[in-house]
Design a protein around this motif. Structure first.
Motif, PDB file in Angstrom:
ATOM      1  N   LEU A   5      17.508  -8.074  41.598  1.00 54.21           N
ATOM      2  CA  LEU A   5      16.587  -9.210  41.630  1.00 54.21           C
ATOM      3  C   LEU A   5      16.378  -9.762  40.227  1.00 54.21           C
ATOM      4  CD1 LEU A   5      13.825  -7.800  44.008  1.00 54.21           C
ATOM      5  CD2 LEU A   5      15.444  -9.638  44.531  1.00 54.21           C
ATOM      6  N   PRO A   6      16.055 -11.055  40.131  1.00 58.71           N
ATOM      7  CA  PRO A   6      15.750 -11.633  38.814  1.00 58.71           C
ATOM      8  C   PRO A   6      14.515 -10.971  38.199  1.00 58.71           C
ATOM      9  CG  PRO A   6      16.066 -13.357  40.463  1.00 58.71           C
ATOM     10  CD  PRO A   6      16.033 -12.049  41.196  1.00 58.71           C
ATOM     11  N   GLU A   7      14.517 -10.871  36.862  1.00 57.97           N
ATOM     12  CA  GLU A   7      13.359 -10.343  36.126  1.00 57.97           C
ATOM     13  C   GLU A   7      12.247 -11.387  36.182  1.00 57.97           C
ATOM     14  OE1 GLU A   7      12.675  -7.522  34.570  1.00 57.97           O
ATOM     15  OE2 GLU A   7      14.613  -6.554  34.565  1.00 57.97           O
ATOM     16  N   GLN A   8      11.250 -11.128  37.004  1.00 58.52           N
ATOM     17  CA  GLN A   8      10.112 -12.036  37.107  1.00 58.52           C
ATOM     18  C   GLN A   8       9.004 -11.328  37.874  1.00 58.52           C
ATOM     19  OE1 GLN A   8      12.191 -15.102  39.410  1.00 58.52           O
ATOM     20  NE2 GLN A   8      10.798 -14.726  41.096  1.00 58.52           N
ATOM     21  N   ASP A   9       7.836 -11.954  37.907  1.00 57.64           N
ATOM     22  CA  ASP A   9       6.738 -11.443  38.723  1.00 57.64           C
ATOM     23  C   ASP A   9       6.845 -12.069  40.101  1.00 57.64           C
ATOM     24  OD1 ASP A   9       5.678  -9.892  36.692  1.00 57.64           O
ATOM     25  OD2 ASP A   9       4.378 -11.498  35.967  1.00 57.64           O
ATOM     26  N   TYR A  10       6.612 -11.248  41.123  1.00 57.05           N
ATOM     27  CA  TYR A  10       6.660 -11.704  42.507  1.00 57.05           C
ATOM     28  C   TYR A  10       5.250 -11.658  43.077  1.00 57.05           C
ATOM     29  CZ  TYR A  10      11.632 -11.141  41.866  1.00 57.05           C
ATOM     30  OH  TYR A  10      12.910 -11.262  41.396  1.00 57.05           O
ATOM     31  N   ALA A  11       4.839 -12.760  43.701  1.00 56.25           N
ATOM     32  CA  ALA A  11       3.475 -12.878  44.208  1.00 56.25           C
ATOM     33  C   ALA A  11       3.229 -12.015  45.435  1.00 56.25           C
ATOM     34  CB  ALA A  11       3.158 -14.340  44.526  1.00 56.25           C
ATOM     35  N   ASP A  12       4.259 -11.905  46.298  1.00 55.30           N
ATOM     36  CA  ASP A  12       4.079 -11.203  47.564  1.00 55.30           C
ATOM     37  C   ASP A  12       5.437 -10.914  48.192  1.00 55.30           C
ATOM     38  OD1 ASP A  12       4.939 -13.703  48.512  1.00 55.30           O
ATOM     39  OD2 ASP A  12       2.924 -14.325  49.041  1.00 55.30           O
ATOM     40  N   ILE A  13       5.405 -10.294  49.364  1.00 51.20           N
ATOM     41  CA  ILE A  13       6.642  -9.948  50.070  1.00 51.20           C
ATOM     42  C   ILE A  13       7.493 -11.188  50.312  1.00 51.20           C
ATOM     43  CG2 ILE A  13       7.569  -9.117  52.271  1.00 51.20           C
ATOM     44  CD1 ILE A  13       5.235  -7.128  52.339  1.00 51.20           C
ATOM     45  N   ALA A  14       6.846 -12.286  50.681  1.00 46.68           N
ATOM     46  CA  ALA A  14       7.580 -13.509  51.006  1.00 46.68           C
ATOM     47  C   ALA A  14       8.346 -14.066  49.805  1.00 46.68           C
ATOM     48  CB  ALA A  14       6.614 -14.560  51.552  1.00 46.68           C
ATOM     49  N   SER A  15       7.932 -13.726  48.603  1.00 45.78           N
ATOM     50  CA  SER A  15       8.653 -14.218  47.422  1.00 45.78           C
ATOM     51  C   SER A  15       9.861 -13.342  47.086  1.00 45.78           C
ATOM     52  CB  SER A  15       7.709 -14.308  46.219  1.00 45.78           C
ATOM     53  OG  SER A  15       7.210 -13.036  45.865  1.00 45.78           O
ATOM     54  N   VAL A  16       9.953 -12.149  47.692  1.00 46.79           N
ATOM     55  CA  VAL A  16      11.054 -11.232  47.426  1.00 46.79           C
ATOM     56  C   VAL A  16      12.137 -11.312  48.497  1.00 46.79           C
ATOM     57  CG1 VAL A  16      11.688  -8.799  47.208  1.00 46.79           C
ATOM     58  CG2 VAL A  16       9.579  -9.633  46.173  1.00 46.79           C
ATOM     59  N   THR A  17      11.737 -11.339  49.751  1.00 48.38           N
ATOM     60  CA  THR A  17      12.702 -11.205  50.840  1.00 48.38           C
ATOM     61  C   THR A  17      13.809 -12.263  50.853  1.00 48.38           C
ATOM     62  OG1 THR A  17      11.159 -12.266  52.380  1.00 48.38           O
ATOM     63  CG2 THR A  17      11.214  -9.864  52.342  1.00 48.38           C
ATOM     64  N   SER A  33      11.578  -3.002  53.978  1.00 48.50           N
ATOM     65  CA  SER A  33      10.321  -3.417  54.591  1.00 48.50           C
ATOM     66  C   SER A  33       9.215  -2.412  54.296  1.00 48.50           C
ATOM     67  CB  SER A  33      10.515  -3.569  56.104  1.00 48.50           C
ATOM     68  OG  SER A  33       9.291  -3.838  56.740  1.00 48.50           O
ATOM     69  N   ASP A  34       9.499  -1.135  54.499  1.00 46.57           N
ATOM     70  CA  ASP A  34       8.493  -0.099  54.257  1.00 46.57           C
ATOM     71  C   ASP A  34       8.078  -0.067  52.793  1.00 46.57           C
ATOM     72  OD1 ASP A  34       8.455   0.649  56.914  1.00 46.57           O
ATOM     73  OD2 ASP A  34       9.642   2.467  56.631  1.00 46.57           O
ATOM     74  N   ILE A  35       9.042  -0.178  51.906  1.00 43.44           N
ATOM     75  CA  ILE A  35       8.736  -0.142  50.478  1.00 43.44           C
ATOM     76  C   ILE A  35       7.900  -1.342  50.069  1.00 43.44           C
ATOM     77  CG2 ILE A  35       9.773  -0.318  48.171  1.00 43.44           C
ATOM     78  CD1 ILE A  35      12.162   1.343  49.524  1.00 43.44           C
ATOM     79  N   LEU A  36       8.298  -2.541  50.492  1.00 44.65           N
ATOM     80  CA  LEU A  36       7.571  -3.747  50.098  1.00 44.65           C
ATOM     81  C   LEU A  36       6.143  -3.757  50.626  1.00 44.65           C
ATOM     82  CD1 LEU A  36      10.294  -6.536  50.411  1.00 44.65           C
ATOM     83  CD2 LEU A  36       9.556  -5.285  48.369  1.00 44.65           C
ATOM     84  N   GLN A  37       5.913  -3.108  51.745  1.00 46.79           N
ATOM     85  CA  GLN A  37       4.564  -3.071  52.299  1.00 46.79           C
ATOM     86  C   GLN A  37       3.645  -2.113  51.544  1.00 46.79           C
ATOM     87  OE1 GLN A  37       4.394  -3.001  56.640  1.00 46.79           O
ATOM     88  NE2 GLN A  37       6.435  -3.888  56.681  1.00 46.79           N
ATOM     89  N   THR A  38       4.199  -1.260  50.679  1.00 44.07           N
ATOM     90  CA  THR A  38       3.377  -0.337  49.900  1.00 44.07           C
ATOM     91  C   THR A  38       3.064  -0.861  48.507  1.00 44.07           C
ATOM     92  OG1 THR A  38       5.239   0.898  48.951  1.00 44.07           O
ATOM     93  CG2 THR A  38       4.433   1.641  51.110  1.00 44.07           C
ATOM     94  N   ILE A  39       3.662  -1.971  48.123  1.00 41.18           N
ATOM     95  CA  ILE A  39       3.519  -2.518  46.769  1.00 41.18           C
ATOM     96  C   ILE A  39       2.149  -3.166  46.600  1.00 41.18           C
ATOM     97  CG2 ILE A  39       4.418  -4.275  45.174  1.00 41.18           C
ATOM     98  CD1 ILE A  39       6.368  -2.030  45.521  1.00 41.18           C
ATOM     99  N   SER A  40       1.585  -3.000  45.401  1.00 41.25           N
ATOM    100  CA  SER A  40       0.385  -3.757  45.017  1.00 41.25           C
ATOM    101  C   SER A  40       0.874  -5.052  44.386  1.00 41.25           C
ATOM    102  CB  SER A  40      -0.446  -2.971  44.008  1.00 41.25           C
ATOM    103  OG  SER A  40      -0.942  -1.795  44.581  1.00 41.25           O
TER     104      SER A  40
END
Length: 76
Positions: free
Chosen positions: A51-63, A16-23
């Motif tokens: 995780l799959p090799e792809q671009d993630y739009a936001d936290i909700a696309s990763v969790t 959670s902490d890490i994902l909140q620091t991502i651009s």
């Protein structure tokens, strides 16, 4: 971020902490690098590296892809 150093937090809190620091958007490599730079545990690094090799739009696309117990509201 909380006052607890990343490696001492539970896996859920580390992620959670890490994902909140991502651009966002971000790719898998950016997520892994952010975790490594934050001093995340090997378990967290392995989860993000899996995780799959792809671009993630936001936290909700990763969790949903992480084998963890995130609750609603992680991105808030």
């Amino acid at each position: 971020m909380t006052g607890t150093p990343i490696p001492d937090e539970s896996i859920d809190l580390q992620i959670s902490d890490i994902l909140q620091t991502i651009s966002w958007p971000a790719n898998k490599d950016a997520l892994v690098n952010a975790a490594r730079n934050a001093g995340a545990s090997n378990e967290v690094l392995a989860m993000l590296d899996g995780l799959p090799e792809q671009d993630y739009a936001d936290i909700a696309s990763v969790t949903p892809l992480i084998g963890s117990n995130f609750g609603p509201g992680l991105g808030t």
